[in-house]
Enzyme design. Sequence first.
Site, mmCIF file in Angstrom:
data_model
loop_
_atom_site.group_PDB
_atom_site.id
_atom_site.type_symbol
_atom_site.label_atom_id
_atom_site.label_comp_id
_atom_site.label_asym_id
_atom_site.label_seq_id
_atom_site.Cartn_x
_atom_site.Cartn_y
_atom_site.Cartn_z
ATOM 1 N N HIS A 1 -2.768 30.878 45.081
ATOM 2 C CA HIS A 1 -2.996 29.867 46.128
ATOM 3 C C HIS A 1 -4.221 29.005 45.850
ATOM 4 O O HIS A 1 -4.729 28.338 46.746
ATOM 5 C CB HIS A 1 -3.121 30.546 47.497
ATOM 6 C CG HIS A 1 -1.836 31.169 47.967
ATOM 7 N ND1 HIS A 1 -1.715 31.825 49.164
ATOM 8 C CD2 HIS A 1 -0.610 31.229 47.391
ATOM 9 C CE1 HIS A 1 -0.463 32.273 49.302
ATOM 10 N NE2 HIS A 1 0.211 31.925 48.233
ATOM 11 N N CYS B 1 -8.482 15.955 42.533
ATOM 12 C CA CYS B 1 -8.256 14.620 43.070
ATOM 13 C C CYS B 1 -7.125 14.674 44.100
ATOM 14 O O CYS B 1 -6.120 15.359 43.899
ATOM 15 C CB CYS B 1 -7.892 13.650 41.949
ATOM 16 S SG CYS B 1 -7.725 11.937 42.509
ATOM 17 N N CYS C 1 -13.368 11.321 43.152
ATOM 18 C CA CYS C 1 -12.887 11.757 41.840
ATOM 19 C C CYS C 1 -13.622 11.008 40.729
ATOM 20 O O CYS C 1 -13.624 9.781 40.707
ATOM 21 C CB CYS C 1 -11.386 11.502 41.743
ATOM 22 S SG CYS C 1 -10.716 11.803 40.104
HETATM 23 ZN ZN LIG Z 1 -8.585 10.936 40.523
#
Ligand SMILES: [Zn+2]
Length: 282
Positions: free
Chosen positions: A118, A126, A175
């Site tokens: 999990h 991202c 990100c």
């Molecule tokens: Zn990304």
Amino acid sequence: MLASFTAHLNSSNRILVLIGAGLSASSGIPTYRSASGFWRTFSDQQLAKKSAFEEDPILVWQFYNYRRQQAKAALPNPAHHALAELAARRPELFSVNQNVDELCQRAGHPMGQIVDLHGSLFRVKCFDDACGYEEENHEIPIIPQLSVTEPPGVLDSADYNSAQSGVSIEDLPHCPKCKVGLLRPATVWFGENLPEAKVHQVDEWLQDGKVDLMLVIGTSAMVWPAAGYIGRARNAGARVAFFNMMEKAAGVARPEESDWMFLGDAAELVPKAFEGFLGVDN
Ligand SMILES: [Zn+2]
């Protein structure tokens, strides 16, 4: 019962372990139902899903910041340590971990013998799946603006507005690869598929030969594919030992006569059950 389990454990090499929340319960990892204060007023289904993050990423990050902090503050209990020791002595043992707290790893469970089915609270990825960026992240709080884990003075989700919490979406971790997407916890959320590579790893292990023993620790094994692993291990020859608070917690597994059923707190039961194999000091 313990003597027959010990004898079987002694002669077992290929051991499959299925791990759930009950293993970490006495380490103080709160299940959602036992969460304290403010976060108690939410259900996991409310926050652990993609649509919740799309709607209010600040709120979801505040929730995960709380969970990450709880997990970091927790310590592996004697059951984590006993399992890690068993794994070290039985290199063919393989653990399928449904917990996201990394307590097994912190107890020294050999890394190559465990899969976090999990995901982990200490990995982020991202939000844009197409980007694919993922990293390990033990930074807590992940941004300084998340240093408060419970909104002061607010006790109910209905009275809370994350937009007034002093955290903005621009503050949230972004990100580093695509520079556009927000980073999100790399745990499997409701409605999401399990990581294919990890499911494949379990399948490969199961297809690799006879299974001597399966240990089901602290999980009702209600969720697929985990629920199916018990039947598949049986078909591959395994006898099954359950470590759960209640007999009915065995869930869909339908215990059989040749199974062992250890009822109570995993932190006490597991080390005791392994004692005949590991020795008293462990
Ligand atoms: Zn990304």
